[in-house]
Design an enzyme around this catalytic site. Structure first.
Site, short mmCIF file in Angstrom:
data_model
loop_
_atom_site.label_atom_id
_atom_site.label_comp_id
_atom_site.label_asym_id
_atom_site.label_seq_id
_atom_site.Cartn_x
_atom_site.Cartn_y
_atom_site.Cartn_z
N CYS A 134 -0.83 5.05 10.21
CA CYS A 134 -1.56 5.37 11.46
C CYS A 134 -0.92 6.71 11.91
CB CYS A 134 -1.49 4.43 12.39
SG CYS A 134 -2.26 2.84 12.07
N ARG A 141 -3.26 11.79 6.54
CA ARG A 141 -2.48 10.50 6.00
C ARG A 141 -3.62 9.40 5.64
NH1 ARG A 141 2.92 10.36 8.47
NH2 ARG A 141 2.76 8.19 8.65
N TRP A 184 -5.55 3.40 10.76
CA TRP A 184 -5.68 2.80 9.48
C TRP A 184 -5.77 1.23 9.58
CZ3 TRP A 184 -3.67 -0.13 5.36
CH2 TRP A 184 -4.26 0.19 4.21
N ASN A 219 1.77 2.13 15.65
CA ASN A 219 1.94 2.37 13.82
C ASN A 219 2.81 1.26 13.56
OD1 ASN A 219 2.01 3.22 11.46
ND2 ASN A 219 3.15 4.98 11.79
N GLY A 220 2.20 0.51 12.50
CA GLY A 220 2.93 -0.70 12.27
C GLY A 220 2.05 -2.19 12.17
N GLU A 266 -0.43 7.74 -14.93
CA GLU A 266 -0.39 8.67 -13.83
C GLU A 266 -1.79 9.45 -13.57
OE1 GLU A 266 0.65 8.83 -11.10
OE2 GLU A 266 0.17 11.10 -10.14
N LYS A 286 -4.91 8.97 -10.97
CA LYS A 286 -5.25 10.08 -10.18
C LYS A 286 -6.81 9.97 -10.07
CE LYS A 286 -2.74 11.56 -8.30
NZ LYS A 286 -1.26 10.87 -8.18
N GLU A 289 -8.20 7.14 -7.84
CA GLU A 289 -7.72 7.39 -6.34
C GLU A 289 -8.98 8.18 -5.93
OE1 GLU A 289 -3.67 8.90 -6.71
OE2 GLU A 289 -3.26 7.54 -5.07
N HIS A 318 -4.31 -5.06 -29.39
CA HIS A 318 -4.17 -6.39 -28.81
C HIS A 318 -5.08 -6.87 -27.60
CE1 HIS A 318 -0.56 -6.45 -31.24
NE2 HIS A 318 -0.24 -5.13 -30.90
N LYS A 368 -1.46 8.52 2.94
CA LYS A 368 -0.53 9.07 2.35
C LYS A 368 0.90 8.46 2.32
CE LYS A 368 1.13 12.85 0.34
NZ LYS A 368 0.78 12.97 -1.15
C1 AGP Z 1 0.04 8.64 -5.25
O1 AGP Z 1 -1.10 9.48 -5.50
C2 AGP Z 1 -0.34 7.88 -4.24
N1 AGP Z 1 -0.59 8.32 -3.05
C3 AGP Z 1 0.34 6.49 -4.25
O2 AGP Z 1 0.43 5.83 -5.39
C4 AGP Z 1 1.89 6.72 -3.71
O3 AGP Z 1 2.54 7.16 -4.93
C5 AGP Z 1 2.54 5.35 -3.35
O4 AGP Z 1 1.95 4.85 -2.17
C6 AGP Z 1 4.41 5.50 -3.24
O5 AGP Z 1 4.37 6.57 -2.16
P1 AGP Z 1 5.80 7.32 -1.76
O6 AGP Z 1 6.01 8.05 -3.16
O7 AGP Z 1 5.59 8.06 -0.80
O8 AGP Z 1 6.58 6.16 -1.59
#
Ligand code: AGP
Length: 615
Positions: free
Chosen positions: A2, A27, A77, A103-104, A487, A491, A494, A510, A610
């Site tokens: 948040c 975020r 969030w 937040n939390g 990775e 991407k 996501e 396998h 984020k």
């Molecule tokens: C990556 O595109 C994502 N947003 C996510 O996997 C991110 O890398 C993960 O949440 C870890 O975040 P951090 O690197 O800020 O710890």
């Protein structure tokens, strides 16, 4: 996850809150709200959805506002309770005298809620946060001092929180507290700010105070006072933020993600700047706070991270083991924290995080620290909570990354791992000088290769268009580029919500080969250098025999490649060891353009945030 912003001063309070929340928008969130202290009355406005809905809501009620002098705002969030207007923050008590944002997660909210209902509190939301609003109101009734009320209320909470609260009877102040969640104060002239992150305040001030756990901040127009958990005033260091407001501009790019992809050549330059001067000179890494003796005798490394940072860790493991022979384990932070730890004082524990605020990684690092391990943090946020746990801090200098999908922070993490691995190899004397020199040489010229790659992206765009209708993909690789496959697939998932799986090419036979047919394209990362190149080639032949469409990501533009693969994405030739820094970029672009063609919200994909500050 948040976002919080609070302001007290003579500016247009609504504008400051909305612009601050706007700068936290990246975020990720589902609803937003503000509370304004308007001539000693608390007025709350909340909306479901994007910030523009809240802006319209405030616009529509403009005539109801007299002259707000302070306010707090929040982007939510959802954790407890679905995204609804009622569940959006700020929350208040029965009589509406106070407003609170959070937040939390309050872990013991159910017990507290029961008690508060017995005392007559009426709950309007399903959130854990509303409990805190009622609790603070109860405490305020006893002391009539907001900071005391907040301190007493938080003594009853377990979990993580950054909280900001205002009360109509103390209109001249905003009070904040934090525990395991970030919170900063921005200092102005005749005005002050409070926020969960830098972007919300950077437009207005660079002077900052970082609040630590359990400290209470009381901000008024002309003062900022910080108290410890026992109510004693304490003096805190004022720090200058290292960011410029321009970091939050798209600079003409359609999305932050595209801008950040294009920044990667400069990012690589920044990371090596001051670290590699000449290929004959040792890497300079004074940030690694271990003696040469400690480093020489280092027997074990453990790397802990999540998501994209975990993929950077995979490359880190590969090169540290190859360059130094030191055994390296990597583990997802969320797995590390719930099993018997096997780190100890002889282990170098590396935490990797773009944001430095990922709760899983912070918890894991705290656990590792308690076993006596030396903690090295690789992060893009030297001002973060994780950075504060570091015995050695490697700041990757990628600049603020706004797009939720990590791109430039990943390349910066990779380059940091190369520097670290080279540094360790030089100290241990574990690698031939000529190999070290050739890797350094290629690292120095890598930015120009990234620029060459980014100067012509037509093939990637065409490929994105051609494949944007597919529902499933497999990305395969072996060796040092396995992380690239993971990775690249992450991407795509996501930002386009297409099912893409990263897989070791040799494992295809396998199991996953059973899924292959003309509906499942296989993207293979095959960079020449080692034997795995030929092996991946054979794995692709096997996929072709099952009618899968094949896409190659390679630096080899040969007839053999062109005849086997349906589409070929070419990257400049590069030392295989360094290739992950280059090969990740076409995959970032492929994901970007596919998401663009599908009309997705590239910078703020659904359900993601984020920085993930919940477990
Ligand atoms: C990556 O595109 C994502 N947003 C996510 O996997 C991110 O890398 C993960 O949440 C870890 O975040 P951090 O690197 O800020 O710890």
């Amino acid at each position: 996850m948040c976002g919080i912003v609070g302001y007290i001063g003579d500016r247009d309070v609504v504008e400051v809150l909305l612009s601050g929340l706007g700068n936290l928008e990246y975020r990720g969130y589902d609803s937003a709200g503000v509370a304004l202290n308007d001539e000693n009355q608390i007025k709350i406005f909340k909306s479901l959805g994007k910030l523009k809905v809240l802006r319209e809501n405030l616009e529509a009620h403009k005539s109801e506002l007299k002259a707000p002098k302070s306010g707090i705002g929040h982007t939510r969030w959802a954790t407890h309770g679905t995204p609804t207007t009622n569940n959006a923050h700020p929350h208040t008590c029965n009589c509406g005298s106070l407003a609170l944002v959070h937040n939390g997660i309050v872990e013991n909210y159910k017990e507290l809620k029961e008690e508060l209902i017995q005392k007559g509190c009426i709950f309007k939301s399903q959130t854990d946060t509303e409990v805190v609003a009622h609790l603070v109101a109860h405490e305020f009734a006893k002391t009539h001092k907001l900071e005391d009320a907040l301190r007493n209320a938080t003594k009853k909470l377990t979990g993580a929180y950054a909280l900001c609260v205002m009360h109509k009877d103390e209109p001249d102040k905003i009070v904040g507290v934090r525990k395991n969640a970030p919170m900063i104060i921005g200092l102005g002239d005749g005005e002050n700010f409070i926020s969960s992150d830098v972007p919300a305040i950077i437009e207005y001030t660079k002077k900052t105070i970082y609040i630590d756990d359990d400290e209470i901040a009381v901000i008024t127009k002309n003062s900022v006072k910080i108290y410890d958990k026992d109510g004693r005033e304490i003096q805190k260091k004022v720090e200058m933020l290292p960011w410029e407001p321009v970091a939050l501009s798209k600079l003409g790019y359609k999305h932050f993600m595209l801008k950040e992809i294009y920044e990667q050549s400069d990012v690589v330059r920044n990371v090596i700047n001051g670290k590699i001067f000449d290929i004959n000179e040792p890497v300079r890494l004074p940030e690694v706070n271990l003696t040469q003796e400690n480093l020489k005798t280092l027997s074990r490394v453990k790397i802990i991270a999540c998501g994209t940072s975990l993929h950077a860790a995979m490359v880190g493991k590969y090169i540290i083991e190859d360059f130094t022979g030191i055994p390296v384990d990597i583990e997802a932070s969320s797995e590390y924290i719930y099993r018997k730890s096997n780190t100890d004082a002889s282990t170098l524990v590396i935490g990797v995080s773009q944001s430095g605020e990922t709760t899983d990684t912070i918890t894991a690092i705290k656990q590792a620290k308690s076993t006596g391990s030396h903690i090295l943090i690789i992060t893009n946020r030297p001002d973060s909570n994780m950075a504060r746990l570091a015995d050695s801090l490697l700041s990757v200098n990628a600049g603020i990354e706004v797009s939720v999908a990590a791109t430039k922070s990943y390349t910066a993490q990779l380059v940091s791992f190369y520097l670290l691995a080279l540094h360790l190899a030089e100290i241990k004397g574990s690698m031939e000088k000529s190999k070290i020199e050739s890797i350094k040489h290629d690292l120095i010229i890598l930015p120009s290769k990234i620029e060459a790659l980014l100067s012509d992206t037509k093939t990637i765009k065409d490929c994105a268009k051609k494949y944007s209708g597919y529902k499933n993909f497999i990305y395969i690789a072996r060796g040092i580029n396995l992380a690239t496959a993971y990775e690249g697939a992450l991407k795509l998932k996501e930002i386009s919500y297409i099912n893409a799986t990263g897989y070791p090419a040799g494992e295809l036979k396998h199991g996953p080969i059973a899924m292959l047919d003309e509906t499942m394209p296989v993207l293979a990362v095959l960079m020449p250098g080692s034997i795995v190149y030929e092996k991946i080639f054979s794995n692709c032949e096997e996929a072709k025999a099952r009618n899968a469409k094949l896409i190659a990501l390679t630096s080899e533009d040969t007839p053999a490649i062109r005849s086997l693969f349906d589409d070929v994405l070419i990257v400049p030739k590069v030392h295989e060891f360094l290739s992950p820094i280059l090969t990740c970029i076409p995959l970032q672009l492929l994901a970007y353009y596919i998401a663009e063609f599908l009309g997705k919200d590239v910078d703020q994909p659904r359900n993601l945030a984020k920085s993930v500050t919940v477990e």
